[in-house]
Design a protein around this motif. Structure first.
Motif, PDB file in Angstrom:
ATOM      1  N   ASN A 198      14.185 -53.305  59.772  1.00 60.84           N
ATOM      2  CA  ASN A 198      14.873 -52.024  59.763  1.00 60.84           C
ATOM      3  C   ASN A 198      14.085 -51.006  58.952  1.00 60.84           C
ATOM      4  O   ASN A 198      13.322 -51.368  58.043  1.00 60.84           O
ATOM      5  N   GLY A 199      14.292 -49.755  59.270  1.00 58.66           N
ATOM      6  CA  GLY A 199      13.599 -48.688  58.574  1.00 58.66           C
ATOM      7  C   GLY A 199      14.491 -47.481  58.376  1.00 58.66           C
ATOM      8  O   GLY A 199      15.537 -47.343  59.018  1.00 58.66           O
ATOM      9  N   SER A 200      14.093 -46.606  57.478  1.00 56.45           N
ATOM     10  CA  SER A 200      14.826 -45.365  57.235  1.00 56.45           C
ATOM     11  C   SER A 200      13.870 -44.307  56.729  1.00 56.45           C
ATOM     12  O   SER A 200      12.789 -44.617  56.208  1.00 56.45           O
ATOM     13  N   ALA A 201      14.270 -43.059  56.904  1.00 57.87           N
ATOM     14  CA  ALA A 201      13.473 -41.938  56.427  1.00 57.87           C
ATOM     15  C   ALA A 201      14.405 -40.809  56.044  1.00 57.87           C
ATOM     16  O   ALA A 201      15.436 -40.584  56.706  1.00 57.87           O
ATOM     17  N   GLY A 202      14.064 -40.109  54.986  1.00 53.65           N
ATOM     18  CA  GLY A 202      14.882 -38.998  54.528  1.00 53.65           C
ATOM     19  C   GLY A 202      14.029 -37.816  54.118  1.00 53.65           C
ATOM     20  O   GLY A 202      12.888 -37.977  53.668  1.00 53.65           O
ATOM     21  N   ILE A 203      14.594 -36.625  54.282  1.00 53.93           N
ATOM     22  CA  ILE A 203      13.911 -35.391  53.917  1.00 53.93           C
ATOM     23  C   ILE A 203      14.842 -34.537  53.074  1.00 53.93           C
ATOM     24  O   ILE A 203      16.033 -34.404  53.385  1.00 53.93           O
ATOM     25  N   LEU A 204      14.323 -33.966  51.998  1.00 51.67           N
ATOM     26  CA  LEU A 204      15.052 -33.020  51.171  1.00 51.67           C
ATOM     27  C   LEU A 204      14.300 -31.694  51.192  1.00 51.67           C
ATOM     28  O   LEU A 204      13.111 -31.637  50.850  1.00 51.67           O
ATOM     29  N   PHE A 205      14.994 -30.646  51.612  1.00 50.83           N
ATOM     30  CA  PHE A 205      14.412 -29.310  51.633  1.00 50.83           C
ATOM     31  C   PHE A 205      15.228 -28.424  50.703  1.00 50.83           C
ATOM     32  O   PHE A 205      16.435 -28.290  50.862  1.00 50.83           O
ATOM     33  N   GLN A 206      14.563 -27.821  49.706  1.00 53.16           N
ATOM     34  CA  GLN A 206      15.212 -26.957  48.729  1.00 53.16           C
ATOM     35  C   GLN A 206      14.504 -25.591  48.731  1.00 53.16           C
ATOM     36  O   GLN A 206      13.573 -25.353  47.958  1.00 53.16           O
ATOM     37  N   PRO A 207      14.947 -24.695  49.610  1.00 49.90           N
ATOM     38  CA  PRO A 207      14.279 -23.387  49.689  1.00 49.90           C
ATOM     39  C   PRO A 207      14.411 -22.558  48.435  1.00 49.90           C
ATOM     40  O   PRO A 207      13.565 -21.721  48.146  1.00 49.90           O
ATOM     41  N   ASN A 208      15.485 -22.783  47.671  1.00 50.80           N
ATOM     42  CA  ASN A 208      15.662 -22.119  46.389  1.00 50.80           C
ATOM     43  C   ASN A 208      16.547 -22.981  45.514  1.00 50.80           C
ATOM     44  O   ASN A 208      16.989 -24.057  45.927  1.00 50.80           O
ATOM     45  N   SER A 209      16.818 -22.526  44.310  1.00 46.13           N
ATOM     46  CA  SER A 209      17.553 -23.345  43.341  1.00 46.13           C
ATOM     47  C   SER A 209      19.030 -23.480  43.671  1.00 46.13           C
ATOM     48  O   SER A 209      19.745 -24.238  43.015  1.00 46.13           O
ATOM     49  N   ASN A 210      19.523 -22.758  44.686  1.00 41.61           N
ATOM     50  CA  ASN A 210      20.944 -22.798  45.021  1.00 41.61           C
ATOM     51  C   ASN A 210      21.252 -23.523  46.321  1.00 41.61           C
ATOM     52  O   ASN A 210      22.415 -23.626  46.711  1.00 41.61           O
TER      53      ASN A 210
END
Length: 789
Positions: free
Chosen positions: A527-539
């Motif tokens: 099994n596998g997994s992938a995640g992405i976090l995008f933070q365009p600004n501090s809010n």
């Protein structure tokens, strides 16, 4: 000339040595407590803080640098500095977990790719509702499957039992999770932190984490040269519960210990009705008390450890015991004689259950800065017994056992765990985790009844994950896992059933008497997994996690064959079951400007072969067994969304609103059989408002009042063998205060639930099938007295 050359070299070396700069200092948290194990990076140099929070870095050149300081659970600190000479630089780190501040969970911007909610001990104590699972219900997506008085099971997005993994300090909690009448065998007062991981970010945990993980942690280190603790007293009106808990923490420079003990005694609990309806038959409830739901539980745990900059080791030993009665109708049809008031609200008669969970956990970490190697070992013994006055459904063929004649079922499960995890940090933005896990189990049985055969189970797994901060706005997390599982189930031949069926002329007596066949199976999964976090600004945060999921079929699903009182039916395993597999997608959008926090979390699960109980249409050969329900597999889907809104007004008023909606169904060749999955919670709206009346006035450090409301919709989308559950609205209120009298401190929490004494049903309750409503009006008082320093 030679002498002149040596002088020149000496001067050059001296100047060069003099130009080397050293920085040192101390790392603390916001309460000025020293933090050990903090990683400090500057230029090409790096180090880690010691047990007292101190650090130092030598041989730095003059110039401008960017210093990076980080520790798990805290916000990373980045600061530009100019070095011209030796300097002392002290830093303070702020926590990056959710904390309970004035009864509202507040959000702090953090770089966490997975969908994780973290709550601390203060939150757990303030939200305590008789059980740990119930205390977590304020977290969107978490529900409690009620079992009775102060006992419940956690459910994540409508998936419970063996689809929710509970771990303590990284070791999976092992018991009889498959039963609706089995709660969490954990002392809620000793838990220091809970992480709820939902969706696809559960790769490290493996099977049973198909819906999520509830990770319990109680491995925090006391401060150097400190002694502290707290004493907790609590009571509840609805079941006349009284209890106490004591926690102690002590540490010298490197060695420390922690101790925790608790005891609770409770009586039959109140329900707002004078009767229930069971199989169209009306059964009276005397004095609005559910007979024989009293009980008691006690637990004790001790922890000793050693901590330093390069090495850390912790040993934890704990034991949890619970005795709780079953309403007489939970084991057979209730008669008027059995439900009559016996005049004693605290006695426990037949039927009842005993549960004892003994654990030994060991965790050691070697640090090769900035890398680390962790070894974890665990032993658990979980024994669950059901006691019921000896009775036989086989006429006179079954004789009274000579030893423990009233022991109906006895499951004794022993589990050994071993884990190794290596963490390699290429740099502060790129971290690799490699792990190997193994587990061995053995289950033995006793009792005059039969449900589950003896079995042994072995699992070995390995995984690799990578966490990479591409730039300040983008973070990724991906990994792969391999599991190999072997299970061997022992045969069981029921001589009493054979004699009974033979005497009644059943030609298949021998076939039916073979309750369990010898079975050996193995399963392999990648099994596998992938995640992405995008933070365009501090809010603003965008978390997207995708992954495959799996769950090994359990012994109960493969080989059970008997009347399961927890489900009120004859359940039969299926030896041909395959691994339950599926795909998960989870999106979380967080917007948190200033005093606001808004979170929207839609999700989708698809199962290619979901395991469920299906009516077979075959009549059970067991007396009073009814229809046989067989474990089967089919496609299934589950989708929904969670919304959370938090707002702080005028520094005194806090608002919390959450909405949860879930839709699921089986996917079969015929739309007429596309039933919803069992134990599906309805749509729920919850809101809580709190106001701080007093702040730092005299001996009153704070005084806060709160009010809440929970609205659940009617649940008409039901699985086979379930009943429609009407919607309801219940109200609650609370008062919380922190008092300081010189050196004496106290935290007082007074809450009231179901203020209107509403008669309502929890669709996921163990007693729902018996038409037994939830507890009536309940007032609870908790007094916590901290001490030490």
């Amino acid at each position: 000339m030679r002498t002149l050359y040596l002088v020149f070299i000496s001067i050059f070396v001296g100047i060069n040595a003099y130009s080397q700069i050293k920085i040192s200092g101390k790392i603390t948290d916001e309460q000025k407590n020293p933090l050990s194990g903090v990683q400090i990076h500057i230029g090409e140099s790096e180090t880690i803080s010691d047990a007292n929070g101190y650090y130092q870095i030598h041989s730095l050149e003059k110039g401008n640098y960017e210093i990076h300081i980080f520790l798990d659970g805290f916000n990373e600190l980045i600061k530009e500095i100019n070095l011209t000479q030796n300097q002392t630089l002290n830093f303070t780190l702020s926590k990056s977990v959710m904390v309970l501040e004035e009864s509202v969970i507040t959000h702090i911007h953090q770089k966490n790719v997975n969908n994780v909610e973290t709550v601390n001990q203060e939150f757990l104590q303030a939200e305590y509702s008789g059980s740990l699972a119930k205390s977590l219900e304020k977290i969107p997506g978490i529900q409690a499957m009620e079992i009775g008085s102060g006992t419940s099971k956690p459910v994540i997005r409508g998936l419970g039992f063996n689809r929710v993994l509970v771990a303590e300090n990284g070791i999976k909690q092992e018991g009889q999770q498959w039963g609706a009448d089995h709660g969490l065998e954990v002392n809620p007062w000793s838990v220091e932190e809970v992480k709820v991981i939902k969706g696809a970010g559960t790769l490290e945990y493996g099977s049973d984490a198909i819906s999520g993980v509830i990770a319990l942690n109680n491995d925090s280190k006391p401060l150097p040269n400190s002694f502290s603790g707290d004493w907790i007293l609590f009571g509840r009106i609805a079941n006349q519960a009284i209890g106490s808990s004591l926690n102690l923490r002590h540490r010298k420079e490197n060695f420390f210990y922690k101790f925790s003990a608790s005891y609770t005694d409770f009586a039959d609990y109140n329900i707002p009705t004078d009767h229930i309806v069971y199989l169209t038959r009306q059964i009276p409830i005397f004095n609005e008390r559910l007979k024989n739901t009293a009980g008691n539980e006690h637990s004790v745990s001790a922890q000793v450890g050693y901590t330093s900059t390069d090495f850390e080791s912790v040993l934890t030993v704990s034991n949890f015991y619970q005795k709780i009665g079953f309403f007489p109708g939970a084991h057979g049809i209730p008669t008027l004689d059995r439900v009559q008031d016996d005049g004693d609200r605290r006695n426990v008669e037949f039927p009842y259950q005993n549960v004892n969970h003994f654990k030994v956990l060991s965790e050691s970490t070697l640090r090769f800065h900035p890398n680390s190697l962790k070894f974890s070992f665990g032993f658990q013994n979980n024994q669950r017994q059901e006691w019921s006055l000896f009775h036989t459904h086989y006429g006179n063929s079954q004789t009274l056992p000579e030893i423990d004649p009233d022991l109906e079922l006895d499951f004794n499960l022993s589990t050994f765990d071993a884990q190794v995890k290596y963490q390699h940090q290429f740099n502060r933005k790129n971290k690799l985790n490699i792990g190997v896990q193994s587990q061995s189990q053995k289950n033995s049985i006793k009792g005059y009844n039969f449900l589950l055969p003896e079995f042994t189970r072995f699992n070995i797994a390995s995984y690799i994950t990578n966490e990479w901060e591409i730039n300040p706005k983008w973070n990724v997390n991906y990994g792969v896992r391999f599991d190999h599982t072997e299970i061997e189930i022992q045969p069981f031949y029921d001589n009493y059933l054979y004699e009974f069926l033979s005497q009644n002329g059943n030609e298949q007596a021998d076939e039916f008497a073979q309750r369990s066949q010898h079975l050996e199976k193995s399963f392999n999964n990648i099994n596998g997994s992938a995640g992405i976090l995008f933070q365009p600004n501090s809010n603003l945060d965008f978390n997207l996690n995708l992954g495959s999921s799996f769950r090994m079929p359990t012994a109960i699903e493969l080989a059970s064959n008997g009347i399961h009182h927890g489900s009120f039916r004859h359940e039969q395993g299926n030896p041909n079951l395959d691994t339950e597999q599926g795909w998960t997608s989870d999106l979380k959008i967080s917007y948190h400007p200033q005093s606001w926090n808004l979170e929207l979390n839609p999700y989708f699960y698809y199962f290619s072969n979901y395991i469920f109980l299906q009516p077979s249409g075959i009549f059970s050969p067991l007396p009073h067994g009814g229809q046989i329900y067989k474990y089967s597999q089919s496609e299934a889907m589950l989708t929904g969304a969670e919304l959370k809104i938090e707002k702080k007004f005028w520094d005194r008023l806090n608002a919390f609103v959450s909405v949860e909606y879930l839709y699921n169904r089986q996917i079969t060749s015929s739309n007429s059989t596309d039933y919803p999955l069992p134990f599906s919670p309805p749509m729920v709206f919850f809101t809580e408002w709190s106001y701080e009346l007093v702040k730092n006035k005299g001996f009153v450090k704070s005084l806060e009042i709160s009010a809440d409301a929970k609205i659940a919709s009617k649940q008409e989308r039901i699985a086979q063998n379930e009943e429609i559950t009407n919607g309801y609205t219940i109200f609650g209120a609370g008062i919380k205060s922190e008092l300081n009298f010189n050196q004496f401190r106290a935290n007082i929490l007074l809450t009231a639930d179901n203020l209107t004494n509403e008669k309502y049903f929890n669709h996921m309750s163990f007693y729902r099938a018996l038409e037994i409503p939830e507890m009536g009006r309940n007032i609870q008082l908790i007094v916590r007295i901290p001490f030490g320093k």
